[in-house]
Every structure is written in structure tokens, then in C-alpha cells.
Write a protein that holds these residues in place. Structure first.
Motif, PDB file in Angstrom:
ATOM      1  N   GLU A   5       0.825  -1.188   0.000  1.00  0.00           N
ATOM      2  CA  GLU A   5       0.000   0.000   0.000  1.00  0.00           C
ATOM      3  C   GLU A   5       0.863   1.242   0.000  1.00  0.00           C
ATOM      4  N   GLY A   6       0.454   2.218  -0.808  1.00  0.00           N
ATOM      5  CA  GLY A   6       1.173   3.477  -0.855  1.00  0.00           C
ATOM      6  C   GLY A   6       2.508   3.406  -1.574  1.00  0.00           C
ATOM      7  N   SER A   7       2.811   2.286  -2.196  1.00  0.00           N
ATOM      8  CA  SER A   7       4.106   2.127  -2.864  1.00  0.00           C
ATOM      9  C   SER A   7       4.135   2.885  -4.183  1.00  0.00           C
ATOM     10  N   GLY A   8       5.344   3.073  -4.687  1.00  0.00           N
ATOM     11  CA  GLY A   8       5.503   3.698  -5.990  1.00  0.00           C
ATOM     12  C   GLY A   8       4.805   2.907  -7.082  1.00  0.00           C
ATOM     13  N   ALA A   9       4.836   1.595  -6.976  1.00  0.00           N
ATOM     14  CA  ALA A   9       4.169   0.765  -7.979  1.00  0.00           C
ATOM     15  C   ALA A   9       2.657   0.974  -7.950  1.00  0.00           C
ATOM     16  N   CYS A  10       2.094   1.073  -6.758  1.00  0.00           N
ATOM     17  CA  CYS A  10       0.648   1.326  -6.656  1.00  0.00           C
ATOM     18  C   CYS A  10       0.289   2.698  -7.209  1.00  0.00           C
ATOM     19  N   ILE A  11       1.088   3.695  -6.863  1.00  0.00           N
ATOM     20  CA  ILE A  11       0.841   5.041  -7.380  1.00  0.00           C
ATOM     21  C   ILE A  11       0.942   5.045  -8.902  1.00  0.00           C
ATOM     22  N   GLY A  12       1.967   4.401  -9.435  1.00  0.00           N
ATOM     23  CA  GLY A  12       2.148   4.355 -10.885  1.00  0.00           C
ATOM     24  C   GLY A  12       1.047   3.613 -11.602  1.00  0.00           C
ATOM     25  N   CYS A  13       0.614   2.496 -11.039  1.00  0.00           N
ATOM     26  CA  CYS A  13      -0.476   1.731 -11.646  1.00  0.00           C
ATOM     27  C   CYS A  13      -1.759   2.562 -11.678  1.00  0.00           C
ATOM     28  N   GLU A  14      -2.052   3.210 -10.569  1.00  0.00           N
ATOM     29  CA  GLU A  14      -3.249   4.042 -10.508  1.00  0.00           C
ATOM     30  C   GLU A  14      -3.142   5.219 -11.475  1.00  0.00           C
ATOM     31  N   THR A  15      -1.954   5.749 -11.627  1.00  0.00           N
ATOM     32  CA  THR A  15      -1.724   6.839 -12.577  1.00  0.00           C
ATOM     33  C   THR A  15      -2.029   6.380 -13.997  1.00  0.00           C
ATOM     34  N   ASP A  74      -0.871  20.237  -8.823  1.00  0.00           N
ATOM     35  CA  ASP A  74      -1.759  19.579  -9.768  1.00  0.00           C
ATOM     36  C   ASP A  74      -2.812  18.809  -8.965  1.00  0.00           C
ATOM     37  N   ALA A  75      -4.082  19.090  -9.208  1.00  0.00           N
ATOM     38  CA  ALA A  75      -5.162  18.518  -8.395  1.00  0.00           C
ATOM     39  C   ALA A  75      -5.199  16.992  -8.449  1.00  0.00           C
ATOM     40  N   VAL A  76      -4.997  16.404  -9.613  1.00  0.00           N
ATOM     41  CA  VAL A  76      -5.064  14.938  -9.680  1.00  0.00           C
ATOM     42  C   VAL A  76      -3.840  14.302  -9.035  1.00  0.00           C
ATOM     43  N   ALA A  77      -2.692  14.962  -9.112  1.00  0.00           N
ATOM     44  CA  ALA A  77      -1.504  14.447  -8.417  1.00  0.00           C
ATOM     45  C   ALA A  77      -1.724  14.515  -6.909  1.00  0.00           C
ATOM     46  N   HIS A  78      -2.347  15.596  -6.448  1.00  0.00           N
ATOM     47  CA  HIS A  78      -2.681  15.704  -5.020  1.00  0.00           C
ATOM     48  C   HIS A  78      -3.591  14.552  -4.606  1.00  0.00           C
ATOM     49  N   GLN A  79      -4.584  14.262  -5.430  1.00  0.00           N
ATOM     50  CA  GLN A  79      -5.517  13.185  -5.104  1.00  0.00           C
ATOM     51  C   GLN A  79      -4.797  11.843  -5.029  1.00  0.00           C
ATOM     52  N   LEU A  80      -3.910  11.570  -5.975  1.00  0.00           N
ATOM     53  CA  LEU A  80      -3.155  10.311  -5.956  1.00  0.00           C
ATOM     54  C   LEU A  80      -2.289  10.206  -4.708  1.00  0.00           C
ATOM     55  N   ARG A  82      -2.804  11.757  -1.798  1.00  0.00           N
ATOM     56  CA  ARG A  82      -3.691  11.589  -0.636  1.00  0.00           C
ATOM     57  C   ARG A  82      -4.180  10.149  -0.534  1.00  0.00           C
ATOM     58  N   GLU A  83      -4.532   9.554  -1.653  1.00  0.00           N
ATOM     59  CA  GLU A  83      -5.017   8.171  -1.646  1.00  0.00           C
ATOM     60  C   GLU A  83      -3.913   7.196  -1.248  1.00  0.00           C
ATOM     61  N   ALA A  84      -2.698   7.403  -1.742  1.00  0.00           N
ATOM     62  CA  ALA A  84      -1.573   6.533  -1.366  1.00  0.00           C
ATOM     63  C   ALA A  84      -1.303   6.655   0.128  1.00  0.00           C
ATOM     64  N   ALA A  85      -1.320   7.889   0.637  1.00  0.00           N
ATOM     65  CA  ALA A  85      -1.102   8.102   2.067  1.00  0.00           C
ATOM     66  C   ALA A  85      -2.218   7.464   2.885  1.00  0.00           C
ATOM     67  N   ALA A  86      -3.443   7.550   2.402  1.00  0.00           N
ATOM     68  CA  ALA A  86      -4.575   6.961   3.128  1.00  0.00           C
ATOM     69  C   ALA A  86      -4.413   5.446   3.243  1.00  0.00           C
ATOM     70  N   GLN A  87      -3.842   4.816   2.222  1.00  0.00           N
ATOM     71  CA  GLN A  87      -3.596   3.376   2.296  1.00  0.00           C
ATOM     72  C   GLN A  87      -2.605   3.059   3.419  1.00  0.00           C
ATOM     73  N   GLN A 111      10.112   9.783   2.093  1.00  0.00           N
ATOM     74  CA  GLN A 111      10.134  11.206   2.412  1.00  0.00           C
ATOM     75  C   GLN A 111       9.034  11.968   1.678  1.00  0.00           C
ATOM     76  N   SER A 112       8.726  11.556   0.466  1.00  0.00           N
ATOM     77  CA  SER A 112       7.719  12.260  -0.328  1.00  0.00           C
ATOM     78  C   SER A 112       6.306  12.004   0.170  1.00  0.00           C
ATOM     79  N   ILE A 113       6.047  10.827   0.700  1.00  0.00           N
ATOM     80  CA  ILE A 113       4.691  10.487   1.143  1.00  0.00           C
ATOM     81  C   ILE A 113       4.416  10.945   2.567  1.00  0.00           C
ATOM     82  N   GLU A 114       5.455  11.097   3.365  1.00  0.00           N
ATOM     83  CA  GLU A 114       5.271  11.430   4.779  1.00  0.00           C
ATOM     84  C   GLU A 114       4.390  12.652   5.011  1.00  0.00           C
ATOM     85  N   PRO A 115       4.573  13.762   4.292  1.00  0.00           N
ATOM     86  CA  PRO A 115       3.727  14.932   4.550  1.00  0.00           C
ATOM     87  C   PRO A 115       2.246  14.711   4.254  1.00  0.00           C
ATOM     88  N   TRP A 116       1.934  13.703   3.482  1.00  0.00           N
ATOM     89  CA  TRP A 116       0.550  13.414   3.105  1.00  0.00           C
ATOM     90  C   TRP A 116      -0.147  12.515   4.121  1.00  0.00           C
TER      91      TRP A 116
END
Length: 156
Positions: A5-15, A74-80, A82-87, A111-116
Motif C-alpha cells: 500500500e502506498g508504494s511507488g508501484a501502486c501510485i504508478g499503476c493508478e496513474t 496539480d489537483a489529480v496528483a494531489h488526489q493520488l 492523498r489516496e496513497a497516504a490513506a492506504q 520522504q515524499s509520502i510522509e507529509p501526506w
């Protein structure tokens, strides 16, 4: 892609999934989607073919782009993000509920996901003591020690 959950692979797949949705008019268009689509020469069918053969690291190659565009508001990048962080937050909540006092993020996106992450998740974060390899080595040492103690008990 079968990764955490929240991995780069998950973010990329969802993208990759969502850029196709946006192309089909099923979601908002953004600079992020334009950039991703350009990587596939503007062909949404090329994205589908790529996804069929992509490995987790291939999907993860899109995550830095999402992070970059999140930094551009970018609004959709923010959404992605937030969703990765929520996982990750869901996993962290479960671990906290069973008494795990500290959590460490590992991986290239830590480091990139921590603030989310939710404040309650961030409260439990500590700096990792090592990487995945050092953790695996420690587990192997612990198991070897356990087996040695068990063998010693059998011999006495």
C-alpha cells in the motif's frame, strides 16, 4: 501490481489507469495526465499494452512524476498522493490498534509520502534503523539464534 500500500508501484499503476479514464472523458484532465500520455506518444492503447507487460518497478517509474506534479499543485496528483497516504494510514491505524508503538517508512518514496500522512500516523513515525536488506539480515540472525537455543536445549 501486487505491491504494498502506498508504494511507488501502486501510485504508478493508478496513474496509468486514471490517465486512460481522463482521456476517455471519465475524469478531470491535468498537466500530469498530459505528461504521462506524452510518454506513450499520445496513444492510450499504448498505455494498456504497457500495463499488460509492466512489472512493479515499471509502474513505480511513474511515481516521481506524480510527486513532481503534486509539488506543482496539480489537483489529480494531489488526489493520488492523498489516496496513497490513506492506504498507509489504514495499515498504521491497525498496527497502532494492536500495540505497535513505532512505525518506520521505507523505500524511495518515504520522504515524499510522509507529509501526506494523517497526523496520527506521523506521530508514530521513527527513522528506519536500516534498509530492507539489513532487516532481512536481522531476522535471519534472530532465527539462527532461536534455532541455536532450541538445539542447545535439546542437547542438554
Amino acid at each position: 501490481p501486487g505491491t504494498g500500500e502506498g508504494s511507488g508501484a501502486c501510485i504508478g499503476c493508478e496513474t496509468a489507469r486514471r490517465v486512460r479514464w481522463a482521456y476517455a472523458g471519465r475524469g478531470p484532465w491535468s498537466g500530469l495526465w498530459k505528461n504521462v500520455l506524452e510518454r506513450f506518444d499520445g496513444d492510450p492503447h499504448a498505455i494498456v499494452r504497457w500495463m499488460g507487460a509492466a512489472r512493479p518497478r515499471d509502474f513505480a517509474s511513474l511515481a516521481p512524476l506524480v510527486i513532481e506534479y503534486a509539488g506543482r499543485n496539480d489537483a489529480v496528483a494531489h488526489q493520488l498522493m492523498r489516496e496513497a497516504a490513506a492506504q498507509i494510514d489504514v495499515v498504521a491505524q491497525r498496527l497502532a490498534a494492536v500495540g505497535v508503538p513505532q512505525l518506520a517508512l521505507a523505500g524511495g518514496l518515504a520522504q515524499s509520502i510522509e507529509p501526506w500522512l494523517a497526523a496520527t500516523t506521523q506521530e508514530h513515525l521513527v527513522v528506519p534503523r536500516g534498509d530492507a536488506l539489513s532487516g532481512a539480515l536481522q531476522m535471519a540472525r534472530d532465527e539462527a539464534e532461536r534455532l541455536a537455543l532450541a538445539q542447545s536445549a535439546v542437547n542438554h
